[in-house]
Write an enzyme that holds these catalytic residues in place. Structure first.
Site, PDB file in Angstrom:
ATOM      1  N   HIS A   8       0.820  -1.208   0.000  1.00 57.97           N
ATOM      2  CA  HIS A   8       0.000   0.000   0.000  1.00 57.97           C
ATOM      3  C   HIS A   8       0.856   1.262   0.000  1.00 57.97           C
ATOM      4  O   HIS A   8       0.343   2.377   0.012  1.00 57.97           O
ATOM      5  CB  HIS A   8      -0.923  -0.033   1.235  1.00 57.97           C
ATOM      6  CG  HIS A   8      -1.955   1.039   1.272  1.00 57.97           C
ATOM      7  ND1 HIS A   8      -1.900   2.099   2.156  1.00 57.97           N
ATOM      8  CD2 HIS A   8      -3.076   1.241   0.535  1.00 57.97           C
ATOM      9  CE1 HIS A   8      -2.949   2.884   1.979  1.00 57.97           C
ATOM     10  NE2 HIS A   8      -3.666   2.395   0.997  1.00 57.97           N
ATOM     11  N   ARG A  67     -10.666  11.456   9.694  1.00 54.13           N
ATOM     12  CA  ARG A  67     -11.784  11.633   8.765  1.00 54.13           C
ATOM     13  C   ARG A  67     -12.854  10.553   8.931  1.00 54.13           C
ATOM     14  O   ARG A  67     -14.034  10.824   8.946  1.00 54.13           O
ATOM     15  CB  ARG A  67     -11.280  11.600   7.315  1.00 54.13           C
ATOM     16  CG  ARG A  67     -12.362  11.937   6.300  1.00 54.13           C
ATOM     17  CD  ARG A  67     -11.965  11.530   4.885  1.00 54.13           C
ATOM     18  NE  ARG A  67     -12.160  10.121   4.638  1.00 54.13           N
ATOM     19  CZ  ARG A  67     -11.275   9.322   4.063  1.00 54.13           C
ATOM     20  NH1 ARG A  67     -10.107   9.786   3.716  1.00 54.13           N
ATOM     21  NH2 ARG A  67     -11.540   8.043   3.860  1.00 54.13           N
TER      22      ARG A  67
END
Length: 678
Positions: free
Chosen positions: A431, A556
């Site tokens: 990732h 978030r």
């Protein structure tokens, strides 16, 4: 206290829905937020809810526990209730937005509201664009239902020769949405009025042209969509390549177990029953009655008929140290460069690759790719480099969820161009966002928090660091050496690498803040993530709070940490910012007795990122960039227009304004970077 990840995620998606409800947001952008909300919810059901369903079926002592201590059986009804509640709010908000659109002369009309001219337009459009894409499937009670794909919408059709007919005929039609056959069609309209129709309704209008060969008196169509388990399972056949396993796995995903059938609540019971029965959905399990239209993620692509009602973004800025028609490599050889998208242009990164591709002294380019654009300039630059005789090595992660098929295609394309493509370490998803350019005289590295994707870089907030620091370049080379030779292990001087060192390094940094606080020194941790769900990291943050470390977090999405608990997290505050740009950057700042340690990284503090993925974080060594990142965090922490206070779980209350100075951090950040250019 640990909050449940899935319930916390649902509260995040409700913050997205709040943007659709916020009348200060441009009207058509509110409609697009509804599309984002719907897309998020669909992926959540296919991935997270499907996983909860699977694990809830495990019985006995090995029953797995979810965060917050829930079993699958305990969690599933709570999650389902949250999904249902969100859908009701979505429907109400959608109606409100449509009403406001009509006040602005924008009408979404159905086949029964068309005037004569519009009906003829729709029939002509159906004949020229739609009809050849349709494959009607006749349903019979005695035969298997034809395979229905996930991610599509269908009409279930019922034909009868009379109101009380005992032998109705049933059919299914896939609604053929594509770039050349969009979901929304702009109709001919009178002046100062914009009429738009769903493709679904054009097909409803033209049912008589599809089924003209049958003898019926009444015909009707009802939309539905099917959601399947999105888990991608790769078999263990060692004779197959990873590409072959991926292709098989993607086919198996298409045939995954149905998780949910969402249908028009007006659908007749007999029609619903035959579909549900053939899909083996028992009783009311997995059946959701909805409105007339489904797959509302397509609202993100609603026609831009009124530009004045759209959200406007300022032009991305040039970095002050990067001049047009000059060498980026020369600039990086002199100093580190920090880019913050979408405030800075992503073209700087593209130009970096293009320059490396044709520079005679560049010998090799290494890059990790996770998600790239559909027509990728990054891919083109890498192919150009290979054609110019550079050694190009691409780590292309095939398991980027919902982008697997595109990544398989790009893998084959790159290999045809002579580029060495590798697919990561066994059992580890890669990732990281890392580039290494090796020139004869020195090396250059780029470490980022977001994908190398010029499309999403326009709407995702991310960091990227260019550097020629010899230790960071050597560490980057070691990362690629590991990915090429996974049996080797390496030590790193500057970079944080998971799954081997990152967790331990972050733990050590937190423990140092705890020690400083216990010794009466100033101590703080300021950090920003997409998600914070790892229970060990949360427990350590609780210990830091108890020791007196001041902790400010901007999260978030899902946040399993509960701030402001007496004697546990009193010194922790958490806010969440949801605005026009997707907050995607990861940043961690540790006071370190006044000599701050500052990192940007591709990893969230989630167990999967720290333990099961290859992730890369970099320290910020340049003093000026350190000050920039500290100011970045301060601006975001000062947000009192789009920031929500996560103190009360699930409330999503906006941060209270202190004084009369409004701060919308995304707009303030643009001004901040613009002023740095002066």
């Amino acid at each position: 206290m640990i909050n449940n990840r899935d319930l916390s995620w649902l509260t995040f998606n409700e913050r997205v829905l709040q943007e659709a409800q916020d009348k200060s947001v441009p009207l058509m952008q509110r409609l697009r937020f509804l599309g984002i909300y719907s897309n998020n919810q669909d992926e959540f059901i296919k991935v997270r809810v499907a996983n909860i369903v699977r694990l809830s079926q495990i019985k006995g002592k090995k029953t797995p526990r979810f965060s917050g201590g829930y079993t699958g059986r305990e969690l599933l009804p709570l999650v389902n209730a949250g999904v249902y509640s969100g859908q009701k709010k979505f429907a109400h908000t959608y109606t409100e937005v449509l009403d406001e659109m009509e006040q602005q002369g924008i009408y979404v009309i159905n086949e029964k509201q068309l005037n004569r001219r519009q009906k003829q337009f729709c029939r002509d459009y159906f004949s020229s664009v739609v009809s050849q894409r349709l494959v009607p499937l006749i349903l019979k009670k005695t035969t298997q239902i034809p395979f229905l794909q996930d991610n599509n919408i269908y009409h279930a059709v019922k034909m009868t020769s009379g109101k009380n007919c005992k032998n109705p005929r049933y059919a299914i039609i896939q609604i053929p949405v594509s770039s050349s056959c969009p979901r929304f069609i702009v109709l001919p309209s009178v002046k100062d009025r914009n009429d738009i129709i769903f493709l679904d309704d054009i097909i409803r209008l033209c049912l008589d042209e599809i089924f003209f060969m049958f003898n019926y008196k009444y015909i009707s169509a009802y939309t539905f969509k099917l959601m399947r388990d999105a888990q991608l399972t790769l078999d263990d056949d060692i004779s197959k390549s990873l590409i072959e396993k991926m292709e098989d796995g993607l086919q198996n995903r298409l045939h995954g177990q149905p998780v949910r059938l969402i249908y028009d609540k007006e659908m007749p019971d007999d029609l619903l029953d035959i579909i549900a029965t053939k899909l083996r959905l028992k009783g009311n399990e997995g059946l959701d009655a909805g409105g007339r239209y489904h797959l509302m993620r397509d609202l993100m692509k609603f026609p831009k008929v009124r530009p004045d009602l759209e959200s406007k973004s300022p032009e991305p800025l040039q970095h002050p140290d990067i001049k047009a028609f000059s060498s980026i490599l020369k600039v990086i050889s002199r100093k580190d460069i920090l880019l913050n998208y979408p405030y800075h242009t992503f073209n700087h990164f593209i130009d970096f690759l293009r320059e490396a591709a044709i520079d005679p002294k560049v010998e090799s380019i290494y890059i990790t790719l996770y998600r790239v654009a559909e027509r990728s300039k990054v891919i083109n630059a890498l192919i150009n480099a290979a054609k110019n005789g550079k050694r190009v090595v691409v780590l292309l992660e095939l398991l980027a969820r919902f982008d697997e098929e595109q990544n398989v295609e790009y893998s084959e394309l790159l290999q045809k161009e002579g580029i060495k493509v590798i697919h990561g370490a066994n059992g580890l998803k890669v990732h990281s966002k890392l580039v290494l350019v090796q020139r004869k005289d020195r090396g250059y590295a780029y470490i980022g928090t977001g994908n190398f994707n010029e499309s999403t870089a326009q709407i995702y907030g991310d960091f990227g660091l260019f550097t020629s620091n010899s230790q960071i370049v050597a560490d980057a080379a070691a990362v690629f050496d590991f990915l090429l030779n996974t049996h080797k292990h390496f030590s790193f001087k500057q970079l944080m690498i998971s799954p081997y060192y990152m967790r331990e390094q972050f733990e050590a940094l937190i423990k140092q803040e705890i020690k400083n606080a216990q010794n009466g020194k100033k101590a703080y941790i300021h950090a920003k993530f997409n998600s914070l769900t790892d229970e060990d990291m949360i427990s350590l943050l609780y210990k830091a709070s108890q020791a007196g470390v001041e902790i400010r977090l901007i999260v978030r999405g899902a946040c399993c940490l509960q701030p402001q608990i007496k004697d546990q997290s009193e010194n922790i505050r958490v806010i969440s910012i949801v605005d026009k740009y997707l907050e995607h950057a990861r940043l961690a700042i540790f006071h370190n007795d006044g000599d701050e340690n500052i990192y940007i990284m591709s990893a969230d503090w989630m167990t999967r990122n720290l333990d099961r993925r290859v992730e890369v974080g970099t320290p910020i060594l340049d003093k000026k960039i350190k000050e920039t990142l500290k100011e970045f965090f301060n601006i975001q922490w000062s947000d009192n227009e789009k920031a929500r206070d996560l103190t009360i779980f699930g409330s999503n209350e906006y941060v209270e304004k202190e004084g009369n100075t409004p701060c919308r951090s995304q707009m303030a950040l643009y001004d901040f970077y613009k002023n740095l250019n002066k």
